[in-house]
Design a protein around this motif. Structure first.
Motif, short mmCIF file in Angstrom:
data_model
loop_
_atom_site.label_atom_id
_atom_site.label_comp_id
_atom_site.label_asym_id
_atom_site.label_seq_id
_atom_site.Cartn_x
_atom_site.Cartn_y
_atom_site.Cartn_z
N LEU A 159 -43.24 -9.10 25.58
CA LEU A 159 -44.50 -8.96 24.85
C LEU A 159 -44.57 -7.62 24.13
O LEU A 159 -43.84 -6.68 24.45
CB LEU A 159 -45.68 -9.09 25.80
CG LEU A 159 -45.75 -10.37 26.64
CD1 LEU A 159 -46.96 -10.34 27.55
CD2 LEU A 159 -45.78 -11.61 25.75
N GLY A 160 -45.50 -7.53 23.19
CA GLY A 160 -45.66 -6.30 22.44
C GLY A 160 -46.24 -5.16 23.24
O GLY A 160 -46.07 -3.99 22.88
N ARG A 161 -46.94 -5.47 24.30
CA ARG A 161 -47.37 -4.46 25.26
C ARG A 161 -47.57 -5.13 26.61
O ARG A 161 -47.81 -6.32 26.70
CB ARG A 161 -48.65 -3.75 24.80
CG ARG A 161 -49.89 -4.59 24.76
CD ARG A 161 -51.13 -3.74 24.43
NE ARG A 161 -52.36 -4.47 24.62
CZ ARG A 161 -52.90 -5.26 23.73
NH1 ARG A 161 -52.32 -5.41 22.54
NH2 ARG A 161 -54.02 -5.91 23.98
N GLY A 162 -47.45 -4.32 27.67
CA GLY A 162 -47.54 -4.87 29.01
C GLY A 162 -46.30 -5.67 29.34
O GLY A 162 -45.27 -5.59 28.65
N THR A 163 -46.38 -6.46 30.40
CA THR A 163 -45.25 -7.29 30.81
C THR A 163 -45.71 -8.73 30.94
O THR A 163 -46.91 -9.02 30.98
CB THR A 163 -44.67 -6.82 32.16
OG1 THR A 163 -45.70 -6.78 33.14
CG2 THR A 163 -44.05 -5.43 32.01
N THR A 164 -44.77 -9.64 30.98
CA THR A 164 -45.09 -11.06 30.95
C THR A 164 -45.13 -11.66 32.36
O THR A 164 -44.75 -11.03 33.34
CB THR A 164 -44.08 -11.81 30.06
OG1 THR A 164 -44.63 -13.08 29.71
CG2 THR A 164 -42.75 -12.01 30.78
N VAL A 165 -45.57 -12.89 32.42
CA VAL A 165 -45.67 -13.65 33.67
C VAL A 165 -44.46 -14.57 33.78
O VAL A 165 -44.05 -15.19 32.80
CB VAL A 165 -46.97 -14.50 33.67
CG1 VAL A 165 -46.99 -15.45 34.85
CG2 VAL A 165 -48.19 -13.61 33.68
N VAL A 166 -43.89 -14.64 34.97
CA VAL A 166 -42.91 -15.68 35.27
C VAL A 166 -43.71 -16.83 35.86
O VAL A 166 -44.17 -16.77 37.00
CB VAL A 166 -41.84 -15.17 36.26
CG1 VAL A 166 -40.86 -16.30 36.60
CG2 VAL A 166 -41.09 -13.97 35.68
N ALA A 167 -43.90 -17.87 35.04
CA ALA A 167 -44.88 -18.91 35.34
C ALA A 167 -44.34 -19.92 36.35
O ALA A 167 -44.04 -21.07 36.00
CB ALA A 167 -45.33 -19.59 34.05
#
Length: 280
Positions: A159-167
């Motif tokens: 993502l452009g900021r932060g981190t993503t979820v492993v869904a």
């Protein structure tokens, strides 16, 4: 490339725009705690070409689809990074409107006979898009490399900021770590320098961002392991149910995160617990 009406501006000030010689980002008006400023719909076109490629038309919001259509002009094909609603809901609707197909890894989200898979090369009027399989956020996650721009469209993988979820359970941590490794190798080989994400602003330091993601996942994994050990060493008079463990781990590991995000964090924790249970 022009947009219909005024551009959407997200809560952080990100508003999309033109990038390189071949890309324009049209921001969807669907900002929330999961989509950040909204979904980035990417319109790609070779300079001087007649047709565009549209990546992730996003939600079925007429004003957004109008803006994408005006920006894109003629569309050769719609590509999907993955099946999540905020990226794929309007894909078939938009493609039917523009008279083209939808290519995706998941057959349920295609329009027409052509799919997408790792190693494919999509060519439209001189534009070249290389497909890289990057499962983990979801099982069907793909990234798209534009060699001419040294850019990679990562969907929700980065993502452009932060981190993503492993869904979890669709997303798997082992697969996700492998995907980060693939992207890091591309950046290290200088095949990509810039990340054009599915949410949030463009990242000009692809190598640094992917390295941060790798470090973050390793740190979180160690925090989860530590939290599990702490919980197992703590007396629980009424016992600790298996289904209760992920939320209890979230409360420890994500104590500094807004509780509104704990539901998403729990999906990632479940993915991490499954990874640990496999003996990794």
């Amino acid at each position: 490339m022009s947009g219909a009406g005024g551009p959407v501006v997200g809560p952080s000030g990100w508003a999309g725009g033109a990038f390189g010689e071949r890309a324009r980002c049209v921001l969807a008006p669907n900002a929330d705690h999961m989509t950040l400023d909204g979904t980035n719909t990417w319109v790609l076109r070779e300079p001087g070409a007649r047709r565009s490629v549209v990546v992730d038309p996003g939600p079925s919001i007429l004003s957004h689809l109008d803006a994408v259509a005006e920006t894109a002009g003629q569309v050769g094909v719609v590509l999907l990074t993955h099946h999540h609603h905020d990226h794929a809901e309007a894909a078939k609707e938009f493609a039917e409107r523009m008279g083209c197909g939808v290519r995706a890894l998941d057959p349920r989200h295609r329009l027409g006979s052509e799919g997408l898979a790792d190693g494919d090369v999509v060519e439209v009027d001189g534009l070249e898009v290389r497909v890289v399989g990057t499962p983990g956020h979801t099982a069907d996650s793909l990234s798209f490399v534009l060699p001419a721009e040294r850019a990679v469209l990562t969907g929700d993988t980065v993502l452009g900021r932060g981190t993503t979820v492993v869904a979890h359970p669709d997303g798997e941590l082992g697969a996700y770590l492998g995907s980060l490794g693939r992207l890091h190798a591309l950046a290290e080989a200088q095949e990509v320098a810039t990340i054009w994400p599915g949410h949030g602003p463009v990242i000009d330091d692809a190598l640094g961002a992917i390295g941060y993601y790798q470090d973050h996942r390793r740190e979180r994994l160690e925090q989860v392991r530590s939290a599990v050990e702490t919980l197992r060493a703590t007396p629980h008079p009424e016992g600790l149910a298996v289904d209760e463990l992920p939320r209890r781990v979230v409360e420890i590991v994500y104590a500094d995160v807004d509780p509104v995000l704990w539901g998403a964090a729990e999906m990632s924790v479940r993915a991490q617990l499954a990874y640990v249970a496999e003996g990794r």
